[in-house]
Design an enzyme around this catalytic site. Structure first.
Site, PDB file in Angstrom:
ATOM      1  N   LYS A  90       0.615  -1.239   0.209  1.00 13.47           N
ATOM      2  CA  LYS A  90       0.031  -0.199   0.358  1.00 13.47           C
ATOM      3  C   LYS A  90       0.651   1.129   0.054  1.00 13.47           C
ATOM      4  CE  LYS A  90      -3.715  -2.366   2.727  1.00 13.47           C
ATOM      5  NZ  LYS A  90      -4.318  -2.552   3.679  1.00 13.47           N
ATOM      6  N   GLN A 144      -5.034  -1.894   9.946  1.00 12.96           N
ATOM      7  CA  GLN A 144      -4.319  -2.566   9.466  1.00 12.96           C
ATOM      8  C   GLN A 144      -5.794  -4.157  10.451  1.00 12.96           C
ATOM      9  OE1 GLN A 144      -3.721  -3.737   6.052  1.00 12.96           O
ATOM     10  NE2 GLN A 144      -4.512  -5.991   6.393  1.00 12.96           N
ATOM     11  N   ASP A 171     -11.743   2.641   4.283  1.00 16.42           N
ATOM     12  CA  ASP A 171     -12.424   0.799   4.376  1.00 16.42           C
ATOM     13  C   ASP A 171     -13.565   1.159   4.193  1.00 16.42           C
ATOM     14  OD1 ASP A 171      -9.445  -0.320   3.742  1.00 16.42           O
ATOM     15  OD2 ASP A 171      -9.683  -0.808   5.971  1.00 16.42           O
TER      16      ASP A 171
END
Length: 297
Positions: A52, A96, A119
């Site tokens: 990422k 995460q 997200d």
């Protein structure tokens, strides 16, 4: 001939378009910032986070990474979240998953500023998605929509069977596909571990999305001729290779390819799209927060 969708190529096209958006923001004095927070040293999470960060660098975004020890107290993570919420240079961020056992991931999600929740997991953003007014579409489901569009598969009027009901893929994808909008208007069946006669459900579908985390659960015998197959699963299985394993999807590719008109491979299908759509959401967040119009792909 079966169309095997090249997810890397589709993702590359989206990133190229996003570079133009980043240039527009740069002209306005704005650099989109994406932060990643990793608690502990899970190897898979470390790899994913590093990818990422690399993606951010490649299109001119600012990547910020925060690491906390695996035994960090919940308050240490919550303080980090508060700091990111207050940092105007961070337009979007994620913590995460998985997190260590001492931390409640649901509480983590609730603490994230919904406007920076790229997200799309915050309860407010989930509610907006269900209501048909999504601020951010969750990355993997949105990536599936983009893959269908790239393959000229319109879900409108189609029967879609989703195998898997996770909060990350199955549920949000079902909500996206039933929306009365472009890329939606489908009739959706969501299957799961309690579903009886799964093969009957998948055989009657025009589009099958496998997202359950079970290696090669869906095979060609469970599909009708001409079905579109989207394989979200990524599973590591033992194999006689140099690494001692190989990656396979939730679909048994060879037999499914014999029936499908369109299919995604694993790897190289949905995976690259998830990361591309995270960049998409971050650029969108920067545009919203900085009041700069961009032409999102």
């Amino acid at each position: 001939m079966t169309n095997v969708i090249d997810g890397n190529a589709v993702a590359d096209g989206i990133r190229a378009d996003l570079e133009n958006c980043v240039d527009t923001l740069d002209d306005a004095g704005v650099t989109p910032g994406l932060a990643t927070v990793l608690v502990g040293d899970d190897p898979a999470s470390e790899t994913y986070v590093s990818m990422k960060q690399r993606d951010c660098e490649e299109i001119g975004m600012n990547g910020i990474h925060v690491e906390l020890d695996g035994d960090a107290a919940p308050d240490e993570l919550y303080d980090t979240i508060d700091d990111l919420n207050d940092d105007s240079s961070v337009h979007g961020y994620l913590v995460q998953d998985p997190v260590p056992n001492q931390i409640d991931y649901r509480e983590v999600i609730r603490r994230i500023d919904p406007g920076k929740d790229v997200d799309g997991f915050h309860p407010e953003n989930v509610g907006r998605l269900v209501a048909g007014d999504a601020r951010f579409k969750p990355c993997t489901p949105h990536g599936v929509q983009k893959l269908l569009d790239a393959a000229d598969v319109d879900p409108e009027g189609k029967d879609v069977t989703i195998v898997g009901r996770s909060r990350i893929v199955g549920k949000p994808l079902a909500n996206l596909l039933v929306q009365k909008t472009d890329g939606g208007n489908a009739t959706v069946t969501v299957c799961h571990s309690r579903t009886q006669d799964l093969a009957e459900k998948t055989r009657r579908a025009d589009i099958v999305v496998a997202a359950v985390g079970a290696p090669e659960l869906v095979d060609g015998s469970m599909l009708s001729e001409g079905t579109t197959v989207i394989d979200v699963g990524v599973n590591r299985v033992d194999a006689d290779t140099e690494k001692g394993y190989e990656l396979v999807g939730d679909v048994e590719f060879d037999s499914a390819k014999e029936k499908a008109s369109v299919i995604t491979p694993v790897p190289g299908g949905v995976g690259p799209m998830t990361r591309a759509m995270l960049l998409y959401n971050t650029v969108k967040a920067a545009s919203q927060q900085e009041d700069v119009d961009v032409s999102l792909p």
